[in-house]
Every structure is written in C-alpha cells, then in structure tokens.
Scaffold this active site. Structure first.
Site, PDB file in Angstrom:
ATOM      1  N   ARG A  16       0.808  -1.222   0.000  1.00  0.00           N
ATOM      2  CA  ARG A  16       0.000   0.000   0.000  1.00  0.00           C
ATOM      3  C   ARG A  16       0.846   1.280   0.000  1.00  0.00           C
ATOM      4  O   ARG A  16       0.335   2.360  -0.231  1.00  0.00           O
ATOM      5  CB  ARG A  16      -0.958  -0.015   1.204  1.00  0.00           C
ATOM      6  N   GLY A  77       2.561 -14.224   5.577  1.00  0.00           N
ATOM      7  CA  GLY A  77       1.739 -13.710   6.679  1.00  0.00           C
ATOM      8  C   GLY A  77       2.519 -13.495   7.965  1.00  0.00           C
ATOM      9  O   GLY A  77       3.670 -13.910   8.094  1.00  0.00           O
ATOM     10  N   ASP A 100       5.817  -1.217  11.907  1.00  0.00           N
ATOM     11  CA  ASP A 100       5.162  -0.067  11.287  1.00  0.00           C
ATOM     12  C   ASP A 100       4.244   0.685  12.250  1.00  0.00           C
ATOM     13  O   ASP A 100       3.270   1.288  11.831  1.00  0.00           O
ATOM     14  CB  ASP A 100       4.370  -0.523  10.053  1.00  0.00           C
ATOM     15  N   ASN A 224       0.479   2.089   6.923  1.00  0.00           N
ATOM     16  CA  ASN A 224       0.325   1.145   5.821  1.00  0.00           C
ATOM     17  C   ASN A 224       0.383   1.838   4.467  1.00  0.00           C
ATOM     18  O   ASN A 224       0.711   1.240   3.474  1.00  0.00           O
ATOM     19  CB  ASN A 224      -0.989   0.373   5.960  1.00  0.00           C
ATOM     20  N   ASN A 383      38.059  29.446  -6.160  1.00  0.00           N
ATOM     21  CA  ASN A 383      38.665  28.192  -5.688  1.00  0.00           C
ATOM     22  C   ASN A 383      38.708  27.112  -6.755  1.00  0.00           C
ATOM     23  O   ASN A 383      39.305  26.081  -6.560  1.00  0.00           O
ATOM     24  CB  ASN A 383      37.907  27.673  -4.455  1.00  0.00           C
TER      25      ASN A 383
HETATM   26  C1  UD1 Z   1      -2.023  -6.721  11.487  1.00  0.00           C
HETATM   27  C2  UD1 Z   1      -2.883  -7.725  12.283  1.00  0.00           C
HETATM   28  C3  UD1 Z   1      -4.159  -7.045  12.730  1.00  0.00           C
HETATM   29  C4  UD1 Z   1      -3.853  -5.814  13.519  1.00  0.00           C
HETATM   30  C5  UD1 Z   1      -2.950  -4.885  12.730  1.00  0.00           C
HETATM   31  C6  UD1 Z   1      -2.487  -3.760  13.615  1.00  0.00           C
HETATM   32  C7  UD1 Z   1      -2.448  -9.961  11.369  1.00  0.00           C
HETATM   33  C8  UD1 Z   1      -2.957 -11.049  10.496  1.00  0.00           C
HETATM   34  N1  UD1 Z   1      -3.185  -8.858  11.443  1.00  0.00           N
HETATM   35  O1  UD1 Z   1      -2.718  -6.388  10.286  1.00  0.00           O
HETATM   36  O2  UD1 Z   1      -4.913  -7.950  13.521  1.00  0.00           O
HETATM   37  O3  UD1 Z   1      -5.044  -5.137  13.859  1.00  0.00           O
HETATM   38  O4  UD1 Z   1      -1.771  -5.591  12.297  1.00  0.00           O
HETATM   39  O5  UD1 Z   1      -1.786  -2.823  12.852  1.00  0.00           O
HETATM   40  O6  UD1 Z   1      -1.406 -10.111  11.982  1.00  0.00           O
HETATM   41  N2  UD1 Z   1       4.768  -8.784   8.147  1.00  0.00           N
HETATM   42  C9  UD1 Z   1       5.828  -9.644   7.893  1.00  0.00           C
HETATM   43  N3  UD1 Z   1       5.652 -10.676   7.034  1.00  0.00           N
HETATM   44  C10 UD1 Z   1       4.472 -10.949   6.426  1.00  0.00           C
HETATM   45  C11 UD1 Z   1       3.388 -10.066   6.682  1.00  0.00           C
HETATM   46  C12 UD1 Z   1       3.562  -9.011   7.552  1.00  0.00           C
HETATM   47  O7  UD1 Z   1       6.916  -9.447   8.418  1.00  0.00           O
HETATM   48  O8  UD1 Z   1       4.391 -11.925   5.667  1.00  0.00           O
HETATM   49  C13 UD1 Z   1       4.975  -7.642   9.065  1.00  0.00           C
HETATM   50  C14 UD1 Z   1       4.771  -6.301   8.421  1.00  0.00           C
HETATM   51  O9  UD1 Z   1       6.012  -5.789   7.932  1.00  0.00           O
HETATM   52  C15 UD1 Z   1       4.219  -5.430   9.558  1.00  0.00           C
HETATM   53  C16 UD1 Z   1       3.532  -6.427  10.473  1.00  0.00           C
HETATM   54  O10 UD1 Z   1       4.023  -7.721  10.112  1.00  0.00           O
HETATM   55  O11 UD1 Z   1       5.258  -4.795  10.288  1.00  0.00           O
HETATM   56  C17 UD1 Z   1       2.019  -6.369  10.286  1.00  0.00           C
HETATM   57  O12 UD1 Z   1       1.715  -6.699   8.936  1.00  0.00           O
HETATM   58  P1  UD1 Z   1       0.608  -5.912   8.105  1.00  0.00           P
HETATM   59  O13 UD1 Z   1       0.515  -6.512   6.754  1.00  0.00           O
HETATM   60  O14 UD1 Z   1       0.829  -4.464   8.204  1.00  0.00           O
HETATM   61  O15 UD1 Z   1      -0.692  -6.360   8.926  1.00  0.00           O
HETATM   62  P2  UD1 Z   1      -2.037  -5.569   9.069  1.00  0.00           P
HETATM   63  O16 UD1 Z   1      -2.864  -5.793   7.868  1.00  0.00           O
HETATM   64  O17 UD1 Z   1      -1.765  -4.181   9.468  1.00  0.00           O
HETATM   65 CA    CA Z   2       0.121  -2.773   9.624  1.00  0.00          CA
END
Ligand code: UD1
Ligand code: CA
Length: 462
Positions: A16, A77, A100, A224, A383
């Site tokens: 995003r 995930g 993040d 995000n 210079n």
């Molecule tokens: C996630 C949570 C959600 C919560 C929200 C809070 C899950 C499934 N969902 O959603 O319940 O309300 O955060 O902000 O966990 N990341 C990895 N590897 C991956 C995917 C993600 O390292 O394969 C890391 C991302 O870099 C990030 C964090 O995990 O720092 C959260 O991932 P993100 O995709 O932002 O999850 P949200 O959709 O925000």
């Molecule tokens: Ca997030």
C-alpha cells in the site's frame, strides 16, 4: 527473571506504500520507521531479532551488530514471519512488535511486559479502543476474556462493529508460542498464516490470555500507506515539539515548525515560525532561530543568532556567532565564536576564525580564515579552475576589500590589506597592501564636449 527476546516483524511487502523501498525504511520525522520499535526494544530486551524481507541489507546495517536479522523469503503472513525468528529466539518471554507502529511508547510496552510476567500468561495482547476500527483485527471476548482475534476481511457484520482492535503487539511465553504457531493454517480470506490466530488456538487449549489496553489509541496507529505516514508524522511532530517546550525551548508557532526526532535544543532558545531543523542537529541554549531557517545536521553553540532565512547543512557554528539574514552554509563549514556572516554570503568547506566578519555578498570556499578578519562585500575566493579545487588561507586581522577576487591557491598574510576590486593571484606577505587595478583615467571637460556634440544636427549619411 526470564529472558526477554523482542521480535520485530518488518518483512511485509508494504504494497500500500507503492514504493520501491521497504516500508520500514521510510522516514518519519527523520528516523526510519524501524528505528522506533528498535529504540523501545533496546531499553528492555536481552535479545533483538528483526524479520526482514530479502534484499533489505540496509535494515541489518541500520540496526547494528547487536541485532539478529532473519529473512522471510516468502511473505506468507505475520504468523509465518514470526516462525522465521524461532531459531534466533531464546526461551522465556517473546515480545512481538510490528515494524510499522512508530507511536508506541516505551511506557506502554513496559506495562505490557510487567502485566504478562505478573499474570504468568501464555499470551498478553496489547489492544486499543478506537473510533474507526476499519481494517484492523477485532478482539473477541467472552465474559470479559479474550477468545480470539478476527481480521477485518474475515469478520461478520456484527464482529465488524467491535471497536477493540489488536495492535499486533504481543507478549508470549515461548513454550506456548511455537507449538501454537505450528498449528496455524492459512484458512482465511487472504490465504496467509496469521499470527493473530495463535490467540484463538491458545485460548481454546485453556491457556491464560491477558490483554492490556493502550491509554491513548493514537499509539496503535499503523503506517500502511503514505496518508497514514503523514497522519502519524503529524502526531509525532507535535510530541517532539511538546517535549522541547517542556524542556525550556520557546516555539513561537508549533503549527509551522518542523523539528525532527534526532534534534536537541538547549533551554531558552527561541524558534520562530516556519523553521525546519533536521538530522543530527544540536543547538545550544539561548539561541535565536529566525523565520525560514533550514538547519540540517549542524552543531550550533550557545547564544548564536540565526536571523531569518539561513540555510545550514553539516555546519558548526560556535557560540554567539551571528548569521544571516539569507546566508548559505554548505557542508563542512566552521564558524568561530562571535563571527558574523551576513546577507547573501555563501560558504563551503571553510573555517572562519572567531570574531571575523563577512557581512554581505561574498563567496568563501575551501578557505581557512583567521580571527578578526574583515571580508568586504562581493569578495570571492576563486577556488575552482575548471578542473580542481584550490585553497585560500587568510591570516588574522587581514582586510579583504570589496569585490576582491582571490585566485586560489593563495595565502594572504596576517594583517595584510587587499585593495577593493583587485584580482589577487600571488601570495601577499603579512602586513602588506596588495593592489591590482588599472590606473584611473580622468578626462577634464569630456562630458560637456559630448553633450555639445550630441546637440549638433545629424549629418545626412548618419
Ligand atoms: C495486522 C494484524 C491485525 C492488527 C494490525 C495492527 C495480522 C494477520 N493482522 O494487520 O490484527 O489489527 O496488524 O496494525 O497479523 N509482516 C511480515 N511478514 C508478512 C506479513 C507481515 O513481516 O508476511 C509484518 C509487516 O512488515 C508489519 C507487520 O508484520 O510490520 C504487520 O503486517 P501488516 O501486513 O501491516 O498487517 P495488518 O494488515 O496491518
Ligand atoms: Ca500494519
């Protein structure tokens, strides 16, 4: 006391953001996003592990040698991401922080860890109660106890109305986390392994799940996309300014002042509206930073005065020096105490001794200027010869007349005088006067004769 490992999840694709750069390297008030959870982790962890995307060596470099990084090759995930850290983690408590969520405070995280330890829980979640829970995982409870987290995409209409959300911050007992993670299946709308599912798995097995709610929901704002980056930055900026004001700095107009997280300012300094101060900048006490100044990675001593519109990058300005209005200090400039650099003066890679003055319209590059030197309006160090840069040395108490061109390499001795308008190409000994001008020509009555000529009628061939 159990050991505490902090796992920072930073391998998300950050789709995003629509960026070529990994999300956690985007800057917020001068610090990359990953720097925020790292700062908290350093205050309490025995061990820090960051889960990064492939080709993010920069994250490892930025984190430093005390931090382990593990690569998540396929982004399957948050649960899959956490699993990658398993080998690098110890026993004891695992604290998971998202990469993040830069507004989280150390206070909140410490409270979470204390609660988790005191309760002897299998998992303790950090939750937030928000006005618009859209997009976040919702916390489901039964008789007050957390039973599971359901993601927005998988939630029923009723579940979507719940406004308590999971923040992606958790404490786990390592012995409970890893077996539960192994049970996570990608049976959700995104086909991903969700770390949030561990909560439901543990709760169903009868393990103790605790929750701590953040006092200020803003702490749980995630980045995000770039709109969220700007919204979070606005809050962080205000926190920085509040902190400075609490420590004795006057900020005349917080709304128009941009000061980064990396800046320190001493008490009784006054910052005027429309100022930008960024990078590793240190400003002393009792200074004045005038409107429109842009200061990057510079050190400014006590009681220095920056009049409006000074631009400084990588400069050192000693105490009680006076700059501007409208001066430009390019990298590697050192201004001595009580020196004065005035309007439309540009400096580059030069040292100006204490008490010296360049009050107007000068260019000084690759120069070492002594103490109490006077540099007149329009004086220039030449210079650059088109191929290489050359140095100019000007001794203490020297006087450089207006519009002098000093063709480097050149040494002007102590106390020497350079006549106005001279083009100086040879060294000048101490105490000498160097003058390079064509003799002035005066033609008596010339103007009168010319006027008389112009009055005569033009000859036909004109
Ligand atoms: C996630 C949570 C959600 C919560 C929200 C809070 C899950 C499934 N969902 O959603 O319940 O309300 O955060 O902000 O966990 N990341 C990895 N590897 C991956 C995917 C993600 O390292 O394969 C890391 C991302 O870099 C990030 C964090 O995990 O720092 C959260 O991932 P993100 O995709 O932002 O999850 P949200 O959709 O925000
Ligand atoms: Ca997030």
């Amino acid at each position: 006391m159990e050991t505490l490992t902090v796992v920072i999840l930073a391998a998300g694709e950050g789709k995003r953001m629509r960026s070529r750069q990994p999300k956690v390297l985007h800057r917020l008030c001068g610090r990359p996003l990953i720097g925020y959870p790292l700062r908290i982790a350093r205050t309490l962890a025995d061990r820090i592990v960051i889960v990064t995307p492939p080709n993010a060596d920069e994250v490892a470099t930025l984190a430093g040698p005390d931090v382990r990084t593990v690569v998540q090759r396929e982004r399957l995930g948050t649960g899959h991401a956490a699993l990658q850290a398993r080998e690098a983690c110890g026993d004891g408590t695992i604290l998971v922080l998202p990469g993040d969520m830069p507004l989280l405070t150390a206070d909140t995280i410490e409270r979470l860890v204390r609660h988790h330890t005191a309760a002897g829980a299998a998992a303790t979640l950090l939750t937030a109660v928000v006005d618009t829970p859209y997009g976040y995982g919702r916390v489901l409870r039964q008789r007050g106890r957390v039973t599971r987290i359901v993601e927005e995409r998988d939630a029923t209409d009723d579940q979507k109305k719940i406004n308590e959300i999971g923040t992606s911050v958790y404490c786990f007992d390592a012995r409970k986390l890893w077996p539960a993670l192994a049970e996570v299946r990608p049976d959700n709308e995104q086909g991903e392994h969700y770390l949030t599912d561990v909560v439901g798995i543990l709760a169903r097995s009868g393990a103790r799940i605790e929750a701590v709610t953040v006092p200020d929901a803003a702490e749980a704002l995630g980045v995000n996309d770039r709109r969220q980056l700007a919204a979070v930055a606005a809050i962080q900026r205000r926190r920085i300014l509040d902190h400075l004001m609490e420590s004795g700095v006057t900020i005349l107009d917080p709304a128009s002042t941009y000061i980064e997280d990396t800046v320190t300012i001493g008490a009784d300094t006054v910052v005027y509206p429309q100022v930008v101060i960024e990078g590793a900048t240190e400003i002393g006490g009792e200074c004045v930073i005038g409107s429109g100044c842009h200061v990057s990675a510079s050190r400014i001593g006590d009681r220095a005065r920056l009049k409006p519109y000074c631009v400084l990058t990588d400069a050192v300005v000693e105490e009680e020096a006076e700059l501007g209005p409208f001066c430009h200090l390019r990298p590697q400039v050192h201004i001595g105490a009580r020196a004065r650099i005035g309007n439309f003066v540009e400096l580059k890679k030069s040292r100006i001794g204490r008490g010296s003055k360049a009050p107007h319209l000068a260019y000084i590059g690759d120069a070492t200027v002594g103490e109490n030197v006077n540099i007149g309006a329009g004086a220039i160090t030449c210079n650059y010869d088109g191929q290489a840069k050359h140095e100019t040395k000007i001794g203490d108490q020297a006087f450089i007349g207006t519009n002098a061109s000093l063709v480097a390499p050149l040494t002007i001795g102590e106390g020497a005088y350079i006549g106005s308008g001279s083009v100086i190409t040879k060294d000048v000994p101490p105490g000498a006067l160097a003058l390079e001008r064509s003799p002035q020509v005066v033609k008596d009555g010339w103007a009168q004769r010319r006027r008389a000529q112009q009055k005569r009628p033009a000859a036909p061939e004109d």
